[in-house]
Design a protein around this motif. Structure first.
Motif, PDB file in Angstrom:
ATOM      1  N   ILE A 245       0.864  -1.174   0.000  1.00  0.00           N
ATOM      2  CA  ILE A 245       0.000   0.000   0.000  1.00  0.00           C
ATOM      3  C   ILE A 245       0.905   1.231   0.000  1.00  0.00           C
ATOM      4  CG2 ILE A 245      -1.786   1.288   1.225  1.00  0.00           C
ATOM      5  CD1 ILE A 245      -2.698  -1.363   2.457  1.00  0.00           C
ATOM      6  N   LEU A 246       0.884   1.973  -1.083  1.00  0.00           N
ATOM      7  CA  LEU A 246       1.744   3.143  -1.211  1.00  0.00           C
ATOM      8  C   LEU A 246       1.003   4.391  -0.744  1.00  0.00           C
ATOM      9  CD1 LEU A 246       2.900   2.303  -4.832  1.00  0.00           C
ATOM     10  CD2 LEU A 246       4.430   2.330  -2.859  1.00  0.00           C
ATOM     11  N   ASP A 247       1.771   5.416  -0.405  1.00  0.00           N
ATOM     12  CA  ASP A 247       1.165   6.719  -0.154  1.00  0.00           C
ATOM     13  C   ASP A 247       0.947   7.393  -1.496  1.00  0.00           C
ATOM     14  OD1 ASP A 247       1.078   6.566   2.561  1.00  0.00           O
ATOM     15  OD2 ASP A 247       3.101   7.373   2.838  1.00  0.00           O
ATOM     16  N   ARG A 368      -2.012  -1.224  -3.932  1.00  0.00           N
ATOM     17  CA  ARG A 368      -2.924  -0.117  -3.689  1.00  0.00           C
ATOM     18  C   ARG A 368      -2.170   1.127  -3.240  1.00  0.00           C
ATOM     19  NH1 ARG A 368      -5.810  -3.776   0.451  1.00  0.00           N
ATOM     20  NH2 ARG A 368      -3.658  -4.495   0.417  1.00  0.00           N
ATOM     21  N   PHE A 369      -2.887   2.224  -3.191  1.00  0.00           N
ATOM     22  CA  PHE A 369      -2.304   3.435  -2.633  1.00  0.00           C
ATOM     23  C   PHE A 369      -3.392   4.163  -1.878  1.00  0.00           C
ATOM     24  CE2 PHE A 369      -4.035   7.006  -5.076  1.00  0.00           C
ATOM     25  CZ  PHE A 369      -4.689   6.336  -6.090  1.00  0.00           C
ATOM     26  N   ARG A 370      -2.961   5.070  -1.026  1.00  0.00           N
ATOM     27  CA  ARG A 370      -3.899   5.822  -0.222  1.00  0.00           C
ATOM     28  C   ARG A 370      -3.669   7.297  -0.482  1.00  0.00           C
ATOM     29  NH1 ARG A 370      -5.334   3.208   4.480  1.00  0.00           N
ATOM     30  NH2 ARG A 370      -3.191   2.481   4.539  1.00  0.00           N
ATOM     31  N   GLU A 371      -4.721   7.954  -0.884  1.00  0.00           N
ATOM     32  CA  GLU A 371      -4.649   9.384  -1.132  1.00  0.00           C
ATOM     33  C   GLU A 371      -4.442  10.081   0.206  1.00  0.00           C
ATOM     34  OE1 GLU A 371      -4.593  11.010  -4.573  1.00  0.00           O
ATOM     35  OE2 GLU A 371      -6.601  10.165  -4.689  1.00  0.00           O
ATOM     36  N   GLU A 372      -3.646  11.133   0.190  1.00  0.00           N
ATOM     37  CA  GLU A 372      -3.362  11.853   1.423  1.00  0.00           C
ATOM     38  C   GLU A 372      -4.657  12.254   2.129  1.00  0.00           C
ATOM     39  OE1 GLU A 372      -0.062  14.635   3.277  1.00  0.00           O
ATOM     40  OE2 GLU A 372      -0.113  14.341   1.126  1.00  0.00           O
ATOM     41  N   GLY A 373      -4.739  11.909   3.418  1.00  0.00           N
ATOM     42  CA  GLY A 373      -5.910  12.279   4.201  1.00  0.00           C
ATOM     43  C   GLY A 373      -7.082  11.333   4.071  1.00  0.00           C
TER      44      GLY A 373
END
Length: 423
Positions: A245-247, A368-373
């Motif tokens: 899981i990337l930022d 996957r990645f997670r959008e900031e916030g």
RNA sequence: GGAGAGAUGGCAGAGUGGUCGAAUGCGGCGGUCUUGAAAACCGUUGACCUUCACGGGUCCGGGGGUUCGAAUCCCUCUCUCUCCGCCA
């Protein structure tokens, strides 16, 4: 693979777009939706029973603690029925999920709207081209040049291993090494981080990028250890990001890698496989990116431009083809092929394939990645391209640059190989 | 190839069969303090399935079993580490 949500939400669109890939998805999509609905209802039912069971178990523990053994034993009896029901439901659910999985992996990726319909390579569309087709007289094909100048020994490869495993010698070997270094340096200058991956991968990795379960025939399988020789560095490099899981701010991730590539390519024969045209082992520099879904097509263009700069610097006549639905790979949403003209064979040779897989690989990879916030994760897009595959580039260089007494080396390679002409 | 040890949250590392999704530390995030920062203190901090939501469920390497109940017991597979042997 496609996500169940994609299929559920856009059933008609999935069917329509897969037609471009000459894939009739009507039945399979219906089955998937039915099974998925069944899966959900079965799970809800099982979850409720399990919740009931959990409550009971807890109260039994409590009752024993309070010394109310009789009540506890009474409660125990009621759990037996629940247990049986839960077991039935989860067994059912397992088989539904297996069946569902088997169906979903059969669906190819959806082609991008810009992909033309078509059956074969003949229906690909030329996007643009450049360079000059050389006017050669009495030109020798590269396999004869290779022999004449002692650059590549095909027969020796047969002795050592078999057909399709050439031995590069002398200036041929050095030229090969020069090309690898040149391609890597160019990629690094363009912002790619170099990695040197293993040349064998396990089953999970093969599945992650889509070589398994269907295309195991293309890969060499080391059965004693259940490992596969990589058909391209794409496999190990993309799998770096399996279960990651990337930022959001880490995107895009850019990697380049040199590797030997191994392909069984069973059943090939004829002039197509003469010389360097098709090998079981060859060298390639690969570029891979993990991109934000909204930016992946910009990234694709950027990668195409990078590859274009390579063939231009080598002074080869090139063209870019937009692949039609029938010629695209199973996993790709949009693919551009690069071809260079081989002056003596008088034909175009494919030297690179640059593709956007959108979420098709990342869904398998759980990349996957997670959008900031944001709390929710989403699937990233993966892309890759050859930059470049060596053998056909070498073939084109040898053929196009031949003159009466030898072969001229492209200027950009001279610093790498240390000679400017093979004579 | 021989012998042994182990696999727990981003990392390190606890965990008597019963409120353990899991102590504690580090890291991360938010806050107090500060001109700002550090330190200190307070709070917060996993993934997945399902649901509009509330909620419910699953996950302590994988699979199977025992039990009303398993991170904890049993079986099995895989992987990792250490030592020895061999070796670029």
């Amino acid at each position: 693979m496609l996500t169940l949500k994609q299929i559920q939400d856009n059933k008609q669109e999935v069917i329509e777009r897969l037609k471009i890939k000459n894939f009739d998805a009507v039945n399979i999509v219906d089955q998937i939706i039915e099974l998925d609905n069944k899966r959900k209802s079965t799970q809800t039912e099982a979850d409720n029973l399990q919740a009931e069971m959990n409550r009971l178990s807890k109260s039994i523990g409590q009752l024993f603690k309070e010394g109310k053994a009789e009540e506890a034993n009474q409660a125990k009896e009621t759990t037996a029925g629940l247990k049986e029901q839960i077991k039935n439901l989860t067994t059912q659910q397992d088989s539904i999920e297996t069946e569902l999985q088997n169906l979903v992996v059969q669906l190819p990726n959806l082609p991008h709207p810009s992909v033309p319909a078509g059956k074969s390579a003949d229906d690909n569309i030329k996007v643009r081209e450049g360079g000059l087709i050389p006017q050669l007289t009495e030109a020798l094909p590269h396999w004869e040049l290779a022999k004449k100048f002692n650059l590549i020994d095909f027969e020796l490869g047969v002795k050592l291993t078999g057909a399709g495993f050439p031995v590069y010698k002398g200036h041929g070997a050095r030229l090969q090494r020069a090309l690898i270094a040149f391609f890597l340096d160019e990629a690094i200058a363009a912002g790619y981080e170099e990695v040197m991956p293993p040349l064998m991968v396990n089953e999970d990795s093969g599945f992650g990028t889509g070589q398994l379960p269907d295309k195991e025939g293309q890969m060499y399988h080391v059965t004693a250890d259940n490992l596969y020789l990589i058909p391209t560095a794409e496999v190990p490099v993309t799998n770096i990001y399996r279960d990651v899981i990337l930022d959001g701010n880490q995107l895009p991730v850019r990697n380049c890698a040199y590797s030997a590539c191994f392909r069984r390519e069973a059943g090939s024969y004829g002039k197509d496989v003469r010389g360097l045209n098709r090998l079981h082992q060859f060298d390639k520099v690969e570029i891979v990116q993990v991109a934000h879904p909204e930016k992946s097509y910009v990234v694709l263009d950027e990668m195409v431009n990078h590859v274009q700069s390579l063939v231009e610097k080598l002074g080869l006549p090139w063209r870019i083809m937009r692949l039609c639905g029938g010629d695209m790979s199973f996993a790709s949403a949009l693919t551009f092929d690069f071809e260079v003209y081989s002056g003596a064979q008088e034909r175009w040779l494919e030297v690179s394939s640059v593709s956007n897989f959108e979420t098709f690989q990342s869904n398998r990879l759980k990349l996957r990645f997670r959008e900031e916030g944001e709390k929710k994760t989403q699937l990233a897009h993966t892309l890759n391209g050859s930059a470049l595959a060596l053998p056909r580039i070498l073939a084109a260089i040898l053929e196009n640059n031949q003159f009466e007494g030898g072969i001229k080396i492209p200027d950009v390679l001279v610093p790498y190989c240390g000679f400017d002409v093979i004579a």
